[in-house]
Write an enzyme that holds these catalytic residues in place. Structure first.
Site, PDB file in Angstrom:
ATOM      1  N   ASN A   9       0.894  -1.146   0.002  1.00 60.27           N
ATOM      2  CA  ASN A   9       0.093  -0.109   0.083  1.00 60.27           C
ATOM      3  C   ASN A   9       0.885   1.244  -0.061  1.00 60.27           C
ATOM      4  O   ASN A   9       1.521   1.693   1.163  1.00 60.27           O
ATOM      5  CB  ASN A   9      -0.834   0.222   1.450  1.00 60.27           C
ATOM      6  CG  ASN A   9      -1.729   1.360   1.493  1.00 60.27           C
ATOM      7  OD1 ASN A   9      -1.832   2.107   0.466  1.00 60.27           O
ATOM      8  ND2 ASN A   9      -2.278   1.472   2.663  1.00 60.27           N
ATOM      9  N   TRP A  10       1.121   1.908  -1.144  1.00 62.13           N
ATOM     10  CA  TRP A  10       1.980   2.931  -1.151  1.00 62.13           C
ATOM     11  C   TRP A  10       1.602   4.291  -0.665  1.00 62.13           C
ATOM     12  O   TRP A  10       2.294   5.120  -0.429  1.00 62.13           O
ATOM     13  CB  TRP A  10       2.351   3.295  -2.722  1.00 62.13           C
ATOM     14  CG  TRP A  10       3.075   1.975  -3.507  1.00 62.13           C
ATOM     15  CD1 TRP A  10       3.336   0.757  -2.747  1.00 62.13           C
ATOM     16  CD2 TRP A  10       3.806   2.027  -4.851  1.00 62.13           C
ATOM     17  NE1 TRP A  10       4.024  -0.061  -3.934  1.00 62.13           N
ATOM     18  CE2 TRP A  10       4.003   0.808  -4.977  1.00 62.13           C
ATOM     19  CE3 TRP A  10       3.553   3.094  -5.788  1.00 62.13           C
ATOM     20  CZ2 TRP A  10       4.989   0.338  -6.247  1.00 62.13           C
ATOM     21  CZ3 TRP A  10       4.315   2.591  -7.039  1.00 62.13           C
ATOM     22  CH2 TRP A  10       4.882   1.257  -7.165  1.00 62.13           C
ATOM     23  N   LYS A  11       0.292   4.220  -0.246  1.00 61.24           N
ATOM     24  CA  LYS A  11      -0.404   5.459   0.271  1.00 61.24           C
ATOM     25  C   LYS A  11      -0.166   6.493  -0.619  1.00 61.24           C
ATOM     26  O   LYS A  11       0.019   6.447  -1.823  1.00 61.24           O
ATOM     27  CB  LYS A  11       0.137   5.553   1.792  1.00 61.24           C
ATOM     28  CG  LYS A  11      -0.011   4.516   2.594  1.00 61.24           C
ATOM     29  CD  LYS A  11      -0.080   4.551   3.910  1.00 61.24           C
ATOM     30  CE  LYS A  11      -0.178   3.340   4.881  1.00 61.24           C
ATOM     31  NZ  LYS A  11       0.005   3.364   6.175  1.00 61.24           N
ATOM     32  N   HIS A  96      -9.501   1.166   4.578  1.00 60.24           N
ATOM     33  CA  HIS A  96      -8.225   1.285   5.571  1.00 60.24           C
ATOM     34  C   HIS A  96      -8.407   2.341   6.601  1.00 60.24           C
ATOM     35  O   HIS A  96      -9.324   3.186   6.173  1.00 60.24           O
ATOM     36  CB  HIS A  96      -7.410   1.893   4.461  1.00 60.24           C
ATOM     37  CG  HIS A  96      -5.862   1.979   5.070  1.00 60.24           C
ATOM     38  ND1 HIS A  96      -5.491   2.741   6.089  1.00 60.24           N
ATOM     39  CD2 HIS A  96      -4.928   1.177   4.798  1.00 60.24           C
ATOM     40  CE1 HIS A  96      -4.350   2.566   6.320  1.00 60.24           C
ATOM     41  NE2 HIS A  96      -3.750   1.632   5.694  1.00 60.24           N
ATOM     42  N   GLU A  98      -6.890   4.795   7.780  1.00 57.57           N
ATOM     43  CA  GLU A  98      -6.545   6.223   7.299  1.00 57.57           C
ATOM     44  C   GLU A  98      -7.888   6.724   6.619  1.00 57.57           C
ATOM     45  O   GLU A  98      -8.290   8.169   6.792  1.00 57.57           O
ATOM     46  CB  GLU A  98      -5.417   6.267   6.488  1.00 57.57           C
ATOM     47  CG  GLU A  98      -4.254   6.105   7.556  1.00 57.57           C
ATOM     48  CD  GLU A  98      -2.846   5.562   6.803  1.00 57.57           C
ATOM     49  OE1 GLU A  98      -2.820   5.667   5.343  1.00 57.57           O
ATOM     50  OE2 GLU A  98      -1.926   5.244   7.520  1.00 57.57           O
ATOM     51  N   GLU A 168      -5.471  -4.627  10.630  1.00 54.15           N
ATOM     52  CA  GLU A 168      -4.299  -3.605  10.817  1.00 54.15           C
ATOM     53  C   GLU A 168      -4.651  -2.800  12.098  1.00 54.15           C
ATOM     54  O   GLU A 168      -5.525  -1.995  12.092  1.00 54.15           O
ATOM     55  CB  GLU A 168      -4.268  -2.663   9.657  1.00 54.15           C
ATOM     56  CG  GLU A 168      -3.781  -3.170   8.451  1.00 54.15           C
ATOM     57  CD  GLU A 168      -3.354  -2.219   7.251  1.00 54.15           C
ATOM     58  OE1 GLU A 168      -2.243  -2.548   6.755  1.00 54.15           O
ATOM     59  OE2 GLU A 168      -4.304  -1.432   6.845  1.00 54.15           O
ATOM     60  N   GLY A 174       2.271   2.531  10.862  1.00 55.60           N
ATOM     61  CA  GLY A 174       3.261   3.608  10.679  1.00 55.60           C
ATOM     62  C   GLY A 174       3.944   3.937  11.918  1.00 55.60           C
ATOM     63  O   GLY A 174       4.667   5.246  12.046  1.00 55.60           O
ATOM     64  N   SER A 213       3.425  -1.862  10.570  1.00 59.40           N
ATOM     65  CA  SER A 213       4.945  -1.890  10.816  1.00 59.40           C
ATOM     66  C   SER A 213       5.462  -3.224  10.551  1.00 59.40           C
ATOM     67  O   SER A 213       6.343  -4.089  11.044  1.00 59.40           O
ATOM     68  CB  SER A 213       5.087  -1.371  12.219  1.00 59.40           C
ATOM     69  OG  SER A 213       4.658   0.066  12.504  1.00 59.40           O
ATOM     70  N   GLY A 234       3.018  -0.972   4.166  1.00 64.32           N
ATOM     71  CA  GLY A 234       2.907   0.325   3.935  1.00 64.32           C
ATOM     72  C   GLY A 234       4.476   0.851   3.862  1.00 64.32           C
ATOM     73  O   GLY A 234       5.292   0.802   2.660  1.00 64.32           O
ATOM     74  N   GLY A 235       4.922   1.180   4.698  1.00 64.92           N
ATOM     75  CA  GLY A 235       6.398   1.965   4.735  1.00 64.92           C
ATOM     76  C   GLY A 235       7.538   0.946   3.908  1.00 64.92           C
ATOM     77  O   GLY A 235       8.029   1.441   2.908  1.00 64.92           O
TER      78      GLY A 235
HETATM   79  P1  PGA Z   1       2.891   0.459   7.739  1.00 66.16           P
HETATM   80  O1  PGA Z   1       1.523   0.588   6.975  1.00 66.16           O
HETATM   81  O2  PGA Z   1       3.595  -0.791   7.099  1.00 66.16           O
HETATM   82  O3  PGA Z   1       3.620   1.737   7.301  1.00 66.16           O
HETATM   83  O4  PGA Z   1       2.550   0.349   8.977  1.00 66.16           O
HETATM   84  C1  PGA Z   1       0.541  -0.469   6.858  1.00 66.16           C
HETATM   85  C2  PGA Z   1      -0.792  -0.142   6.230  1.00 66.16           C
HETATM   86  O5  PGA Z   1      -1.338   1.047   6.583  1.00 66.16           O
HETATM   87  O6  PGA Z   1      -1.359  -0.686   5.190  1.00 66.16           O
END
Ligand code: PGA
Length: 251
Positions: A9-11, A96, A98, A168, A174, A213, A234-235
């Site tokens: 997930n590149w956000k 998600h 967010e 998640e 994050g 994470s 994500g990251g």
């Molecule tokens: P993260 O994000 O790996 O940066 O914690 C995961 C996500 O929100 O899908």
């Protein structure tokens, strides 16, 4: 056998050229990834097309991080599922945290979006997860159970083969804080049991990914759990080497 999946997930990261470089980096390392692992990437809308061109001829699936809750029409600023299909998407991430937290995503819009996506032949990565305060209050199972029942219980059983769930915990996204493998396994087993309550045996085949994470150093322990079928990353999905290292973490 459930599918093993690592999804990036590149956000809201990468501009077009950076996204293409990242995708090409992933494409160049695919020989290192076991053939039974499915890789998926969800770039920002603006360069989904370019990324899918860069990944053409590979088995990496390209998807979006959200979609509109209507099919077409006067919805300024929205991106429809048909538009996503036309640029090479085969899946969409929905729910998600967010989007729930910052953009008011709720079960009403998620019911519309999941329906549209499944009816258009998309796979859906449906995200659930509790906040830290929910866990501290001992409500994490209730919160996740409700997120599932209010949307996925309305889904037609014939689409269960297109569903992927991502657990998640919001407090782990994050933040560098990962759920322990036993905390994650406990919740994944609960999610599977909750899905079985509606879909019976089909729940056995639904991949449940862990997100929050997840990185090369902790993926192997997480993926070794019986109900953890991979990760939503994500990251660590923003570096081709890390993404590929995670994909190599299955036993
Ligand atoms: P993260 O994000 O790996 O940066 O914690 C995961 C996500 O929100 O899908």
């Amino acid at each position: 056998m459930r599918k093993k999946i690592v999804a990036g997930n590149w956000k809201m990261n990468t501009i077009k050229d950076e996204g293409v470089v990242l995708a090409s980096g992933i494409a160049s390392k695919l020989n290192d990834v076991p053939s039974d692992v499915t890789l998926m990437v969800a770039p920002p809308f603006t360069h989904i097309y370019n990324v899918s061109e860069a990944l053409k001829g590979t088995a990496v699936e390209v998807g979006a991080q959200n979609c509109a809750d209507h099919k077409s029409g006067a919805y300024t600023g929205e991106v429809s599922i048909d538009m996503l299909k036309s640029v090479g998407c085969s899946f969409v991430i929905l729910g998600h945290s967010e989007r729930r937290e910052y953009y008011g995503e709720n079960s009403d819009s998620l019911n519309l979006k999941t329906d549209l996506a499944f009816e258009s032949g998309f796979s859906v990565i449906f995200c659930v997860g509790e906040k830290l305060s929910d866990r501290e209050d001992g409500k994490h199972f209730d919160v996740v159970g409700e997120q599932i029942k209010s949307v996925l219980y309305n889904m037609k059983p014939e689409f269960s083969g297109k569903l992927i769930i991502a657990y998640e915990p919001v407090w782990a996204i994050g933040t560098g804080k990962t759920a322990t493998s036993s905390q994650a396994q406990e919740m994944h087993a609960f999610i599977r049991k909750t899905m079985a309550g509606k879909f019976g045996k089909d729940a056995e085949n639904i991949p449940i990914l862990y997100g929050g994470s997840c990185k090369p150093s902790n993926a192997a322990e997480l993926f070794a759990q019986p109900d953890i079928d991979g990760g939503l990353i994500g990251g660590a999905a923003l570096k081709a080497d890390d993404f590929i290292a995670i994909a190599k973490s299955f036993k």
